[in-house]
Write an enzyme that holds these catalytic residues in place. Structure first.
Site, PDB file in Angstrom:
ATOM      1  N   TRP A 179       0.806  -1.225   0.000  1.00 16.73           N
ATOM      2  CA  TRP A 179       0.000   0.000   0.000  1.00 16.73           C
ATOM      3  C   TRP A 179       0.833   1.265   0.000  1.00 16.73           C
ATOM      4  O   TRP A 179       0.305   2.350  -0.212  1.00 16.73           O
ATOM      5  CB  TRP A 179      -0.949   0.034   1.211  1.00 16.73           C
ATOM      6  N   ASN A 180       2.135   1.171   0.243  1.00 10.21           N
ATOM      7  CA  ASN A 180       2.844   2.447   0.461  1.00 10.21           C
ATOM      8  C   ASN A 180       3.106   3.227  -0.822  1.00 10.21           C
ATOM      9  O   ASN A 180       3.091   4.448  -0.802  1.00 10.21           O
ATOM     10  CB  ASN A 180       4.118   2.235   1.282  1.00 10.21           C
ATOM     11  N   LYS A 239      -2.419  -7.357  -8.329  1.00  9.70           N
ATOM     12  CA  LYS A 239      -3.210  -7.368  -7.087  1.00  9.70           C
ATOM     13  C   LYS A 239      -2.617  -6.306  -6.159  1.00  9.70           C
ATOM     14  O   LYS A 239      -1.619  -6.537  -5.496  1.00  9.70           O
ATOM     15  CB  LYS A 239      -3.154  -8.752  -6.431  1.00  9.70           C
ATOM     16  N   GLY A 258       6.430  -6.526  -0.678  1.00 13.33           N
ATOM     17  CA  GLY A 258       5.700  -6.450   0.582  1.00 13.33           C
ATOM     18  C   GLY A 258       6.617  -6.827   1.730  1.00 13.33           C
ATOM     19  O   GLY A 258       7.846  -6.772   1.616  1.00 13.33           O
ATOM     20  N   GLY A 259       6.015  -7.249   2.834  1.00 19.20           N
ATOM     21  CA  GLY A 259       6.789  -7.588   4.022  1.00 19.20           C
ATOM     22  C   GLY A 259       7.529  -8.917   3.855  1.00 19.20           C
ATOM     23  O   GLY A 259       7.148  -9.760   3.027  1.00 19.20           O
ATOM     24  N   GLU A 315      10.651  -8.320  -3.446  1.00 19.24           N
ATOM     25  CA  GLU A 315      11.161  -7.028  -2.975  1.00 19.24           C
ATOM     26  C   GLU A 315      10.570  -6.821  -1.594  1.00 19.24           C
ATOM     27  O   GLU A 315       9.371  -6.536  -1.470  1.00 19.24           O
ATOM     28  CB  GLU A 315      10.706  -5.898  -3.916  1.00 19.24           C
ATOM     29  N   LEU A 316      11.389  -6.957  -0.549  1.00 18.12           N
ATOM     30  CA  LEU A 316      10.830  -7.055   0.805  1.00 18.12           C
ATOM     31  C   LEU A 316      11.276  -5.895   1.697  1.00 18.12           C
ATOM     32  O   LEU A 316      11.592  -4.829   1.219  1.00 18.12           O
ATOM     33  CB  LEU A 316      11.189  -8.421   1.384  1.00 18.12           C
ATOM     34  N   CYS A 330      10.141   1.275   1.950  1.00 17.01           N
ATOM     35  CA  CYS A 330      10.979   0.080   2.114  1.00 17.01           C
ATOM     36  C   CYS A 330      12.437   0.466   2.337  1.00 17.01           C
ATOM     37  O   CYS A 330      13.171  -0.229   3.024  1.00 17.01           O
ATOM     38  CB  CYS A 330      10.844  -0.830   0.905  1.00 17.01           C
ATOM     39  N   GLU A 363      11.614  -3.958  11.451  1.00 14.39           N
ATOM     40  CA  GLU A 363      11.115  -2.912  10.556  1.00 14.39           C
ATOM     41  C   GLU A 363       9.870  -2.271  11.172  1.00 14.39           C
ATOM     42  O   GLU A 363       8.828  -2.911  11.280  1.00 14.39           O
ATOM     43  CB  GLU A 363      10.764  -3.509   9.190  1.00 14.39           C
TER      44      GLU A 363
HETATM   45  P1  NDP Z   1       2.282  -7.063   3.022  1.00  9.26           P
HETATM   46  O1  NDP Z   1       3.343  -8.079   2.889  1.00  9.26           O
HETATM   47  O2  NDP Z   1       1.319  -7.168   4.135  1.00  9.26           O
HETATM   48  O3  NDP Z   1       1.387  -7.009   1.698  1.00  9.26           O
HETATM   49  C1  NDP Z   1       1.918  -6.759   0.415  1.00  9.26           C
HETATM   50  C2  NDP Z   1       0.924  -7.219  -0.624  1.00  9.26           C
HETATM   51  O4  NDP Z   1       0.830  -8.638  -0.577  1.00  9.26           O
HETATM   52  C3  NDP Z   1      -0.509  -6.731  -0.403  1.00  9.26           C
HETATM   53  O5  NDP Z   1      -1.135  -6.597  -1.668  1.00  9.26           O
HETATM   54  C4  NDP Z   1      -1.130  -7.862   0.385  1.00  9.26           C
HETATM   55  O6  NDP Z   1      -2.538  -7.862   0.296  1.00  9.26           O
HETATM   56  C5  NDP Z   1      -0.499  -9.061  -0.310  1.00  9.26           C
HETATM   57  N1  NDP Z   1      -0.333 -10.272   0.485  1.00  9.26           N
HETATM   58  C6  NDP Z   1      -0.072 -10.378   1.801  1.00  9.26           C
HETATM   59  N2  NDP Z   1       0.045 -11.684   2.141  1.00  9.26           N
HETATM   60  C7  NDP Z   1      -0.147 -12.412   0.998  1.00  9.26           C
HETATM   61  C8  NDP Z   1      -0.161 -13.809   0.695  1.00  9.26           C
HETATM   62  N3  NDP Z   1       0.065 -14.727   1.631  1.00  9.26           N
HETATM   63  N4  NDP Z   1      -0.390 -14.183  -0.573  1.00  9.26           N
HETATM   64  C9  NDP Z   1      -0.583 -13.271  -1.541  1.00  9.26           C
HETATM   65  N5  NDP Z   1      -0.605 -11.938  -1.315  1.00  9.26           N
HETATM   66  C10 NDP Z   1      -0.366 -11.506  -0.063  1.00  9.26           C
HETATM   67  O7  NDP Z   1       3.017  -5.663   3.021  1.00  9.26           O
HETATM   68  P2  NDP Z   1       2.400  -4.222   3.234  1.00  9.26           P
HETATM   69  O8  NDP Z   1       1.332  -3.970   2.215  1.00  9.26           O
HETATM   70  O9  NDP Z   1       2.069  -4.071   4.678  1.00  9.26           O
HETATM   71  O10 NDP Z   1       3.641  -3.291   2.819  1.00  9.26           O
HETATM   72  C11 NDP Z   1       4.654  -2.983   3.676  1.00  9.26           C
HETATM   73  C12 NDP Z   1       5.852  -3.876   3.438  1.00  9.26           C
HETATM   74  O11 NDP Z   1       6.260  -3.812   2.081  1.00  9.26           O
HETATM   75  C13 NDP Z   1       7.043  -3.427   4.236  1.00  9.26           C
HETATM   76  O12 NDP Z   1       7.680  -4.532   4.831  1.00  9.26           O
HETATM   77  C14 NDP Z   1       7.954  -2.804   3.192  1.00  9.26           C
HETATM   78  O13 NDP Z   1       9.304  -2.794   3.544  1.00  9.26           O
HETATM   79  C15 NDP Z   1       7.672  -3.635   2.001  1.00  9.26           C
HETATM   80  N6  NDP Z   1       8.027  -2.919   0.779  1.00  9.26           N
HETATM   81  C16 NDP Z   1       9.130  -3.324   0.063  1.00  9.26           C
HETATM   82  C17 NDP Z   1       9.555  -2.627  -1.057  1.00  9.26           C
HETATM   83  C18 NDP Z   1      10.756  -3.069  -1.852  1.00  9.26           C
HETATM   84  O14 NDP Z   1      10.878  -2.650  -2.998  1.00  9.26           O
HETATM   85  N7  NDP Z   1      11.650  -3.875  -1.307  1.00  9.26           N
HETATM   86  C19 NDP Z   1       8.836  -1.431  -1.502  1.00  9.26           C
HETATM   87  C20 NDP Z   1       7.714  -1.092  -0.689  1.00  9.26           C
HETATM   88  C21 NDP Z   1       7.321  -1.827   0.403  1.00  9.26           C
HETATM   89  P3  NDP Z   1      -3.464  -7.061   1.362  1.00  9.26           P
HETATM   90  O15 NDP Z   1      -2.701  -5.863   1.841  1.00  9.26           O
HETATM   91  O16 NDP Z   1      -4.645  -6.668   0.543  1.00  9.26           O
HETATM   92  O17 NDP Z   1      -3.806  -8.031   2.441  1.00  9.26           O
END
Ligand code: NDP
Length: 503
Positions: free
Chosen positions: A163-164, A187, A240-241, A262-263, A296, A395
């Site tokens: 979402w960020n 997604k 994501g995370g 990309e975490l 991130c 984090e």
């Molecule tokens: P999440 O990991 O919670 O979610 C990321 C995305 O994955 C969302 O669309 C989420 O859906 C979806 N998702 C979560 N779990 C699953 C699963 N088991 N299977 C499939 N899809 C899934 O991260 P946040 O949205 O909270 O974002 C913050 C995180 O992202 C931070 O840790 C940050 O560091 C990282 N990030 C990394 C970047 C990089 O380039 N390395 C850049 C930006 C952020 P939903 O939210 O709808 O549940």
């Protein structure tokens, strides 16, 4: 003015469906998710919680588009032209997209507008690469044999975004994926999906065949899981995370589907005693307080050499105390709210932890201004701590800085690398030799020297260690969405011994 009735309020709530095969598809009955504006705390939109059947519909549409000669046999230069046209449309729609994104995640408009203004460049750059995908002739020392390679698209790519920065992050994967001839199902996070939905609707207007780009919405555990576990998906690009990334990678592994991850990060921003301190303090502020620390690459650990520590603290506290918190849609605002109530709870609990683990130098609570009360705000917060504390290791994903001191270069590198993450790092020094020496020693996918948080479509971006694998941006990103086929031709003679492999 009389208060609005429930009926009036619900009429004002915008409802968004899924974007599948070039058409809008409504949510199934009772499957709606509210989207909350983090500045007002109010619901302003609703999105569909896609069912597994609807995700299947989107993947099927994407696969059909992939197999359709209208896309499969389109000349690569035409793919590139479509991407250029799309880039121009993005420029025209940048303001609207920026507002939609700010209303979803509370990121300040000066940043979302800058992002939306720049990401057309991703379509120009990767559109320009579409007709430059080439294999090579490979010499083999075998008589009568000629070999060459082809670089081919993978098929349906699932792009899962947080979402960020939902749109920019989607574009990092989507632009090279379609330039390479794949089709995509996006997604976005259910917390910030609206800009991505509006963006997707522009693809058809630009002339892309229906189904090349599709968007499904819904939570990670339902829609996300159905997408990354779908047997027809050929590649997953996940941002994501770290813990979600691990689940996604293992889910995709059920079908041996490759992933790009990309975490998260816990990036060090290292200030040496010979640095231009005014410049370095700006870099620390940019690293941790821009985007309210929800980045991130947040420079969430500032490592400061002992001799300049007091000077850095006084400059930093002075600068932090003057940061302008407010309505993220206001051009003057520097720090907006956190993106959701869950984020507010999580970041507040880290701040309480920090008060036990370290010394609070600034912030440490919620702002008192009545104008900010409804929004999910926390004060930009600075702790002095050491690298073993949890706030320096985990984090936080909020505007919370851990200040840590070091004595010399070796210790700076040791502390910087003493983390499970490895996404980014900053170095502030006037010593050129030291800058390059430390850049080599740091375990991070990106190192900034005397700058922080700069990014380009042409420069590879990705993590070391628990920050993920694979690369976005630049030529490296194209490779993530192509596979290599080797072709062998025997042009003279015949197969020698049919029962012995020739090598
Ligand atoms: P999440 O990991 O919670 O979610 C990321 C995305 O994955 C969302 O669309 C989420 O859906 C979806 N998702 C979560 N779990 C699953 C699963 N088991 N299977 C499939 N899809 C899934 O991260 P946040 O949205 O909270 O974002 C913050 C995180 O992202 C931070 O840790 C940050 O560091 C990282 N990030 C990394 C970047 C990089 O380039 N390395 C850049 C930006 C952020 P939903 O939210 O709808 O549940």
């Amino acid at each position: 003015m009389p208060a609005k009735s429930e009926a009036q309020r619900s009429r004002e709530i915008k409802r968004y469906g899924l974007y599948v095969g070039g058409k809008w598809v409504d949510a199934e009955p009772g499957r709606l998710i509210p989207v909350v504006n983090p500045y007002t705390g109010e619901v302003w939109a609703e999105i569909a919680e896609a069912s597994a059947a609807q995700v299947n519909m989107a993947v099927t549409a994407a696969r059909r588009a992939f197999d359709d000669p209208g896309w499969r046999q389109m000349k690569p230069s035409w793919r590139g032209r479509l991407m250029w046209k799309f880039g121009e449309m993005l420029e025209k729609n940048a303001d609207e997209l920026a507002r939609l994104e700010t209303m979803c995640n509370g990121k300040v408009i000066r940043e979302t507008r800058a992002q939306m203004g720049s990401f057309s460049s991703w379509f120009y750059y990767f559109g320009g690469l579409a007709d430059k995908i080439q294999g090579e002739v490979v010499p083999v020392e075998m008589e009568g044999i000629f070999t060459y390679t082809l670089r081919e698209p993978l098929g349906v790519v699932a792009v899962v975004a947080p979402w960020n920065s939902p749109l920019l992050i989607s574009v990092y994967s989507l632009a090279p994926a379609i330039a390479a001839g794949n089709t995509v199902v996006l997604k976005p996070s259910s917390f910030a999906p609206v800009s991505v939905l509006r963006f997707a609707s522009l693809f058809e207007e630009a002339g892309f065949p229906p189904g090349v780009v599709n968007v499904v919405t819904g939570s990670g555990s339902t829609a996300g899981d159905a997408l990354v576990g779908h047997p027809v998906v050929a590649k997953v690009a996940f941002t994501g995370g770290t813990s979600s990334g691990k689940s996604v990678a293992s889910r995709a592994a059920d079908h041996l589907v490759p992933t790009t991850l990309e975490l998260g990060g816990k990036s060090p921003n290292i200030v040496f005693d010979d640095a231009d301190l005014a410049h370095a303090v700006d870099g620390i502020v940019a690293g941790i307080f821009s985007a309210a620390g929800q980045s991130c690459v947040a420079g969430s650990r500032a490592l400061v050499q002992e001799g300049v520590y007091e000077d850095v603290v006084s400059r930093l506290v002075d600068r932090t105390s003057r940061l302008k918190l407010g309505d993220p849609l206001d051009e003057e605002t520097e720090v907006g709210p956190l993106a959701s109530k869950d984020q507010l709870t999580k970041v507040s609990s880290y701040i309480e932890l920090g008060k036990k683990e370290g010394v609070l130098l600034w912030g440490g609570g919620r702002p008192e201004s009545p104008a900010l009360r409804r929004g999910f705000f926390v004060q930009p917060t600075v702790f002095k701590t050491d690298n073993r504390s949890r706030i320096a290791r985990e984090e936080v994903f909020g505007p919370v800085l851990s200040l840590i001191t070091f004595q010399n270069e070796d210790e700076a590198v040791q502390i910087a690398n003493d983390t499970e993450f490895g996404l980014a790092a900053g170095i502030w020094t006037r010593d050129l030799g030291r800058a390059h020496r430390v850049a080599r020693a740091l375990q991070a996918g990106t190192v900034w020297i005397n700058t922080y948080r700069t990014i380009s479509y042409s420069v590879p971006f990705g993590g070391y260690k628990q920050s993920g694998y694979g690369r976005e941006n630049g030529m490296d990103a194209m490779r993530e969405f192509l596979q290599t086929k080797s072709v062998w031709v025997q042009h003279t003679g015949s197969m020698r011994d049919p029962f012995a492999m020739r090598s």
